[in-house]
Design a protein around this motif. Structure first.
Motif, PDB file in Angstrom:
ATOM      1  N   SER A  36       0.823  -1.206   0.000  1.00 41.74           N
ATOM      2  CA  SER A  36       0.000   0.000   0.000  1.00 41.74           C
ATOM      3  C   SER A  36       0.860   1.261   0.000  1.00 41.74           C
ATOM      4  O   SER A  36       0.592   2.209  -0.739  1.00 41.74           O
ATOM      5  CB  SER A  36      -0.926  -0.005   1.221  1.00 41.74           C
ATOM      6  N   ASN A  46       2.532   1.649  -3.469  1.00 36.18           N
ATOM      7  CA  ASN A  46       1.573   2.096  -4.478  1.00 36.18           C
ATOM      8  C   ASN A  46       1.236   3.566  -4.322  1.00 36.18           C
ATOM      9  O   ASN A  46       1.143   4.298  -5.307  1.00 36.18           O
ATOM     10  CB  ASN A  46       0.298   1.254  -4.417  1.00 36.18           C
ATOM     11  N   SER A  47       1.047   4.032  -3.099  1.00 36.23           N
ATOM     12  CA  SER A  47       0.698   5.437  -2.905  1.00 36.23           C
ATOM     13  C   SER A  47       1.877   6.346  -3.244  1.00 36.23           C
ATOM     14  O   SER A  47       1.689   7.429  -3.775  1.00 36.23           O
ATOM     15  CB  SER A  47       0.197   5.690  -1.483  1.00 36.23           C
ATOM     16  N   GLU A 105      -5.091   3.437 -13.094  1.00 37.61           N
ATOM     17  CA  GLU A 105      -5.787   2.733 -12.019  1.00 37.61           C
ATOM     18  C   GLU A 105      -6.978   1.963 -12.567  1.00 37.61           C
ATOM     19  O   GLU A 105      -7.490   2.271 -13.641  1.00 37.61           O
ATOM     20  CB  GLU A 105      -6.292   3.723 -10.963  1.00 37.61           C
ATOM     21  N   GLU A 110      -7.167   1.307  -7.557  1.00 38.20           N
ATOM     22  CA  GLU A 110      -5.934   0.577  -7.271  1.00 38.20           C
ATOM     23  C   GLU A 110      -5.079   0.600  -8.529  1.00 38.20           C
ATOM     24  O   GLU A 110      -5.593   0.760  -9.635  1.00 38.20           O
ATOM     25  CB  GLU A 110      -6.251  -0.874  -6.904  1.00 38.20           C
TER      26      GLU A 110
END
Length: 174
Positions: free
Chosen positions: A46, A49-50, A107, A112
């Motif tokens: 997470s 990805n961010s 995304e 996501e």
């Protein structure tokens, strides 16, 4: 995965001579540690990805780009559910461009990172063109990314440009 199997094998060998109660305690501990490992992996994924998405949303240095992306879109492949990417761009420099390297981030419907053509990092993809483009002229290109889940392109940009005079411009990623 190999480490987990090895750990389970060793645990099984040492627990064969123990009482049933001792075995279930070790088994419970093992299952608890596996759950913690999975949670840690999800948290790291997470965070990665961010930070990847944030790097594409950061427009620092793009104002000096000789290429302006005027439009980016996902296009459905014929006879398939897969999508490809199409970029429209313009040479806003005063020099003729010989080659351009692009990168993009996309995304899926759940916000996501989507499969965008890069085999190692979800959300990211890239392509290049070596078709010359004169100053103040526009062009476009389509790249086969064969994405099954892409819904939206968050950002697309040129990160390296080769001019006909031999000079090269690169996007500075600090």
């Amino acid at each position: 995965m190999k480490k987990i199997i090895l750990f389970l094998s060793i645990l099984f060998l040492f627990s064969c001579n123990k009482k049933e109660n001792d075995y279930s305690e070790r088994n419970k501990y093992l299952l608890d540690s596996l759950k913690v490992s999975q949670l840690a992996k999800e948290r790291v994924d997470s965070m990665l990805n961010s930070s990847t998405k944030a790097s594409y949303l950061d427009t620092t240095g793009q104002s000096k780009s000789p290429i302006l992306i005027t439009k980016s879109s996902l296009i459905k492949e014929e006879y398939s559910n897969s999508k490809n990417i199409k970029l429209f761009y313009k040479n806003i420099s005063k020099k003729k461009i010989e080659s351009i390297r692009f990168e993009w981030y996309g995304e899926n419907a759940f916000h996501e990172p989507a499969d965008m053509g890069n085999l190692s990092i979800l959300g990211e993809g890239g392509g290049f063109t070596d078709e010359p483009i004169s100053p103040n002229k526009s062009s476009y290109g389509t790249w086969s990314i064969h994405s099954k889940d892409a819904k939206k392109i968050i950002s697309a940009r040129a990160y390296e440009v080769a001019f006909s005079d031999g000079t090269i411009w690169k996007l500075r990623k600090d």
